[in-house]
Design a protein around this motif. Structure first.
Motif, PDB file in Angstrom:
ATOM      1  N   GLY A  60      50.323  45.780 -18.706  1.00 46.02           N
ATOM      2  CA  GLY A  60      49.053  46.029 -18.033  1.00 46.02           C
ATOM      3  C   GLY A  60      49.224  46.869 -16.791  1.00 46.02           C
ATOM      4  N   LEU A  61      48.190  47.650 -16.457  1.00 45.60           N
ATOM      5  CA  LEU A  61      48.241  48.524 -15.296  1.00 45.60           C
ATOM      6  C   LEU A  61      47.271  48.110 -14.202  1.00 45.60           C
ATOM      7  CD1 LEU A  61      48.461  51.956 -17.124  1.00 45.60           C
ATOM      8  CD2 LEU A  61      50.299  50.748 -15.959  1.00 45.60           C
ATOM      9  N   CYS A  62      46.041  47.791 -14.566  1.00 46.40           N
ATOM     10  CA  CYS A  62      45.044  47.451 -13.564  1.00 46.40           C
ATOM     11  C   CYS A  62      43.937  46.626 -14.214  1.00 46.40           C
ATOM     12  CB  CYS A  62      44.464  48.722 -12.948  1.00 46.40           C
ATOM     13  SG  CYS A  62      43.620  48.477 -11.378  1.00 46.40           S
ATOM     14  N   ARG A  63      43.294  45.778 -13.442  1.00 48.42           N
ATOM     15  CA  ARG A  63      42.204  44.970 -13.973  1.00 48.42           C
ATOM     16  C   ARG A  63      41.272  44.581 -12.842  1.00 48.42           C
ATOM     17  NH1 ARG A  63      45.602  39.408 -15.255  1.00 48.42           N
ATOM     18  NH2 ARG A  63      46.045  38.838 -13.091  1.00 48.42           N
ATOM     19  N   GLY A  64      40.054  44.216 -13.174  1.00 46.50           N
ATOM     20  CA  GLY A  64      39.113  43.793 -12.147  1.00 46.50           C
ATOM     21  C   GLY A  64      37.672  43.970 -12.585  1.00 46.50           C
ATOM     22  N   ARG A  65      36.766  43.644 -11.684  1.00 51.12           N
ATOM     23  CA  ARG A  65      35.331  43.737 -11.952  1.00 51.12           C
ATOM     24  C   ARG A  65      34.823  45.157 -11.742  1.00 51.12           C
ATOM     25  NH1 ARG A  65      32.401  38.250  -9.744  1.00 51.12           N
ATOM     26  NH2 ARG A  65      34.004  36.749 -10.428  1.00 51.12           N
ATOM     27  N   LEU A  66      34.052  45.622 -12.693  1.00 50.86           N
ATOM     28  CA  LEU A  66      33.396  46.916 -12.616  1.00 50.86           C
ATOM     29  C   LEU A  66      31.941  46.733 -13.025  1.00 50.86           C
ATOM     30  CD1 LEU A  66      36.101  49.071 -14.480  1.00 50.86           C
ATOM     31  CD2 LEU A  66      35.736  48.967 -12.005  1.00 50.86           C
ATOM     32  N   LYS A  67      31.160  47.787 -12.923  1.00 55.07           N
ATOM     33  CA  LYS A  67      29.793  47.770 -13.437  1.00 55.07           C
ATOM     34  C   LYS A  67      29.663  48.814 -14.529  1.00 55.07           C
ATOM     35  CE  LYS A  67      27.289  45.715  -9.591  1.00 55.07           C
ATOM     36  NZ  LYS A  67      26.131  45.847  -8.664  1.00 55.07           N
ATOM     37  N   ALA A  68      29.085  48.401 -15.656  1.00 54.12           N
ATOM     38  CA  ALA A  68      28.906  49.295 -16.797  1.00 54.12           C
ATOM     39  C   ALA A  68      27.456  49.263 -17.244  1.00 54.12           C
ATOM     40  CB  ALA A  68      29.817  48.861 -17.945  1.00 54.12           C
ATOM     41  N   GLU A  69      27.030  50.333 -17.892  1.00 48.65           N
ATOM     42  CA  GLU A  69      25.630  50.430 -18.328  1.00 48.65           C
ATOM     43  C   GLU A  69      25.395  49.585 -19.575  1.00 48.65           C
ATOM     44  OE1 GLU A  69      22.226  53.848 -19.099  1.00 48.65           O
ATOM     45  OE2 GLU A  69      24.348  54.387 -19.038  1.00 48.65           O
ATOM     46  N   ARG A  70      24.322  48.816 -19.532  1.00 48.01           N
ATOM     47  CA  ARG A  70      23.939  48.005 -20.674  1.00 48.01           C
ATOM     48  C   ARG A  70      22.408  47.838 -20.646  1.00 48.01           C
ATOM     49  NH1 ARG A  70      25.943  42.105 -20.447  1.00 48.01           N
ATOM     50  NH2 ARG A  70      27.989  43.111 -20.536  1.00 48.01           N
ATOM     51  N   GLY A  71      21.779  48.290 -21.708  1.00 51.80           N
ATOM     52  CA  GLY A  71      20.321  48.158 -21.771  1.00 51.80           C
ATOM     53  C   GLY A  71      19.589  48.932 -20.705  1.00 51.80           C
ATOM     54  N   GLY A  72      20.127  50.090 -20.299  1.00 53.92           N
ATOM     55  CA  GLY A  72      19.454  50.931 -19.311  1.00 53.92           C
ATOM     56  C   GLY A  72      19.733  50.549 -17.871  1.00 53.92           C
ATOM     57  N   LYS A  73      20.552  49.557 -17.624  1.00 51.43           N
ATOM     58  CA  LYS A  73      20.894  49.185 -16.250  1.00 51.43           C
ATOM     59  C   LYS A  73      22.380  48.846 -16.161  1.00 51.43           C
ATOM     60  CE  LYS A  73      19.547  44.329 -16.845  1.00 51.43           C
ATOM     61  NZ  LYS A  73      18.702  43.230 -16.331  1.00 51.43           N
ATOM     62  N   PHE A  74      22.909  48.847 -14.950  1.00 49.49           N
ATOM     63  CA  PHE A  74      24.322  48.570 -14.753  1.00 49.49           C
ATOM     64  C   PHE A  74      24.535  47.095 -14.435  1.00 49.49           C
ATOM     65  CE2 PHE A  74      24.467  53.102 -14.539  1.00 49.49           C
ATOM     66  CZ  PHE A  74      25.753  53.446 -14.970  1.00 49.49           C
ATOM     67  N   VAL A  75      25.423  46.476 -15.196  1.00 55.54           N
ATOM     68  CA  VAL A  75      25.709  45.053 -15.028  1.00 55.54           C
ATOM     69  C   VAL A  75      27.214  44.872 -14.790  1.00 55.54           C
ATOM     70  CG1 VAL A  75      23.774  44.362 -16.479  1.00 55.54           C
ATOM     71  CG2 VAL A  75      26.021  44.721 -17.511  1.00 55.54           C
ATOM     72  N   GLU A  76      27.566  43.768 -14.201  1.00 55.91           N
ATOM     73  CA  GLU A  76      28.972  43.498 -13.904  1.00 55.91           C
ATOM     74  C   GLU A  76      29.734  43.093 -15.158  1.00 55.91           C
ATOM     75  OE1 GLU A  76      30.906  41.726 -10.013  1.00 55.91           O
ATOM     76  OE2 GLU A  76      30.199  40.094 -11.300  1.00 55.91           O
ATOM     77  N   VAL A  77      30.899  43.697 -15.330  1.00 58.03           N
ATOM     78  CA  VAL A  77      31.786  43.378 -16.451  1.00 58.03           C
ATOM     79  C   VAL A  77      33.196  43.243 -15.892  1.00 58.03           C
ATOM     80  CG1 VAL A  77      30.359  44.538 -18.180  1.00 58.03           C
ATOM     81  CG2 VAL A  77      32.151  45.825 -16.977  1.00 58.03           C
ATOM     82  N   TYR A  78      34.081  42.765 -16.737  1.00 58.49           N
ATOM     83  CA  TYR A  78      35.491  42.647 -16.353  1.00 58.49           C
ATOM     84  C   TYR A  78      36.288  43.589 -17.254  1.00 58.49           C
ATOM     85  CZ  TYR A  78      39.892  40.447 -14.945  1.00 58.49           C
ATOM     86  OH  TYR A  78      41.145  40.201 -14.429  1.00 58.49           O
ATOM     87  N   CYS A  79      37.212  44.345 -16.655  1.00 56.21           N
ATOM     88  CA  CYS A  79      37.942  45.347 -17.429  1.00 56.21           C
ATOM     89  C   CYS A  79      39.438  45.265 -17.185  1.00 56.21           C
ATOM     90  CB  CYS A  79      37.451  46.750 -17.080  1.00 56.21           C
ATOM     91  SG  CYS A  79      35.711  47.042 -17.496  1.00 56.21           S
ATOM     92  N   GLU A  80      40.193  45.644 -18.207  1.00 54.94           N
ATOM     93  CA  GLU A  80      41.646  45.704 -18.122  1.00 54.94           C
ATOM     94  C   GLU A  80      42.118  47.044 -18.676  1.00 54.94           C
ATOM     95  OE1 GLU A  80      42.732  40.970 -18.938  1.00 54.94           O
ATOM     96  OE2 GLU A  80      43.197  42.507 -20.443  1.00 54.94           O
ATOM     97  N   LEU A  81      42.995  47.696 -17.943  1.00 56.69           N
ATOM     98  CA  LEU A  81      43.587  48.949 -18.413  1.00 56.69           C
ATOM     99  C   LEU A  81      45.042  48.692 -18.779  1.00 56.69           C
ATOM    100  CD1 LEU A  81      43.571  51.984 -18.933  1.00 56.69           C
ATOM    101  CD2 LEU A  81      44.107  52.326 -16.509  1.00 56.69           C
ATOM    102  N   HIS A  82      45.393  48.985 -20.027  1.00 58.68           N
ATOM    103  CA  HIS A  82      46.756  48.870 -20.519  1.00 58.68           C
ATOM    104  C   HIS A  82      47.269  50.265 -20.873  1.00 58.68           C
ATOM    105  CE1 HIS A  82      46.717  44.401 -21.068  1.00 58.68           C
ATOM    106  NE2 HIS A  82      45.417  44.639 -21.057  1.00 58.68           N
ATOM    107  N   GLY A  83      48.522  50.353 -21.214  1.00 59.97           N
ATOM    108  CA  GLY A  83      49.090  51.646 -21.545  1.00 59.97           C
ATOM    109  C   GLY A  83      48.519  52.275 -22.795  1.00 59.97           C
ATOM    110  N   ASP A  84      47.965  51.448 -23.692  1.00 65.68           N
ATOM    111  CA  ASP A  84      47.441  51.988 -24.955  1.00 65.68           C
ATOM    112  C   ASP A  84      45.948  51.767 -25.155  1.00 65.68           C
ATOM    113  OD1 ASP A  84      47.536  49.255 -25.216  1.00 65.68           O
ATOM    114  OD2 ASP A  84      48.432  49.256 -27.215  1.00 65.68           O
ATOM    115  N   CYS A  85      45.303  51.023 -24.247  1.00 69.51           N
ATOM    116  CA  CYS A  85      43.870  50.756 -24.428  1.00 69.51           C
ATOM    117  C   CYS A  85      43.198  50.323 -23.134  1.00 69.51           C
ATOM    118  CB  CYS A  85      43.664  49.683 -25.504  1.00 69.51           C
ATOM    119  SG  CYS A  85      44.263  48.043 -25.016  1.00 69.51           S
ATOM    120  N   PHE A  86      41.870  50.370 -23.154  1.00 64.00           N
ATOM    121  CA  PHE A  86      41.028  49.921 -22.040  1.00 64.00           C
ATOM    122  C   PHE A  86      40.068  48.889 -22.603  1.00 64.00           C
ATOM    123  CE2 PHE A  86      37.035  50.672 -19.527  1.00 64.00           C
ATOM    124  CZ  PHE A  86      37.492  50.151 -18.316  1.00 64.00           C
ATOM    125  N   ARG A  87      40.093  47.682 -22.059  1.00 63.29           N
ATOM    126  CA  ARG A  87      39.286  46.588 -22.600  1.00 63.29           C
ATOM    127  C   ARG A  87      38.173  46.184 -21.646  1.00 63.29           C
ATOM    128  NH1 ARG A  87      44.525  42.876 -24.215  1.00 63.29           N
ATOM    129  NH2 ARG A  87      45.251  44.149 -25.977  1.00 63.29           N
TER     130      ARG A  87
END
Length: 267
Positions: A9-36
């Protein structure tokens, strides 16, 4: 929160992403081969959630980061995915992680539109052996044969490079220290030497500096850099030695003395 994931893993934490026309809080993880991405933030932070979406790094065609947002352009998807970082202090951590994964792969399609940070101090430093909390710092602690590095302290963190030319040409730093991971800084200026000690989470990283003036300049600059984080610089100096400034008024970056050869780097 923890800035860097173990193992792959490289980095992780709370971000805001668009869902249903508005930005909501999500949790994300960046790995060497994928972004979750995880919809349930609480469960994700506890390690009990499954990702609701996974982006393969091989599917990323372009990347752009600004002061508070990054955009992912994916194969077969016309509209870029936008993620808002929110906290300016954490932008650098996500930027460094994405750079490690994508910058070389994407080339000119990797865009960093952030304003360059103000440099607070720069000059030659020599890495010393690390330990948890030594009582004394002596020149014999210097790593045997360790070359001097070019250290740069700016508003986003501390970096070291092989030499000044590497920084000038835009080379990647050899080391990056984010303020979030710094618990304190100590400046030692006595008969044992001139040392800058960075108290990080889990270790103490020490650097020898050429002289007392450089030690003072680094200490004053670190005091300025850490002030927004509520952290301080402690001073260990001989009686009569130059004391730290109460404040820094100079607008130009502190240029430290360069000696010797040129050869002397959870969101």
């Amino acid at each position: 929160t923890v800035p860097f994931l173990p193992n792959d893993g490289l980095c992780r934490g709370r971000l805001k992403a668009e869902r249903g026309g508005k930005f909501v809080e999500v949790y994300c993880e960046l790995h060497g081969d994928c972004f979750r991405r995880f919809a349930d933030v609480a469960k994700a932070e506890a390690g009990k959630a499954r990702p609701t979406a996974t982006v393969k790094i091989t599917d990323v065609q372009a990347f752009t980061i600004t002061e508070g947002t990054f955009l992912l352009t994916l194969r077969r998807i016309k509209k870029p995915l936008e993620f808002r970082i929110g906290s300016p202090e954490k932008v650098g951590m996500w930027a460094d992680a994405w750079s490690a994964v994508l910058e070389e792969k994407l080339g000119s399609n990797y865009l960093d539109h952030r304003v360059p940070p103000k440099v607070l101090a720069e000059g030659m430093v020599t890495p010393m052996t690390s330990s948890m909390m030594p009582t004394f710092f002596r020149s014999k602690d210097a790593k045997k044969g360790a070359p001097s590095l070019y250290g740069v302290l700016h508003e986003r963190g501390f970096e070291t490079y092989a030499d000044p030319e590497q920084r000038e040409v835009g080379a990647k730093p050899k080391e990056i220290v984010h303020f979030e991971n710094v618990t304190g800084v100590e400046v030692i200026d006595d008969k044992t030497g001139h040392v800058l000690a960075l108290k990080l989470k889990g270790k103490l990283q020490k650097y020898q500096v050429p002289n007392a003036d450089d030690a003072k300049a680094w200490g004053d600059a670190w005091g300025q850099a850490l002030q927004p984080w509520g952290k301080t610089v402690s001073w260990k100096v001989d009686p009569g030695a130059i004391k730290p400034q109460e404040s820094i008024t100079a607008q130009a970056p502190l240029r430290l003395t360069i000696v010797g050869a040129r050869g002397l780097r959870d969101a």
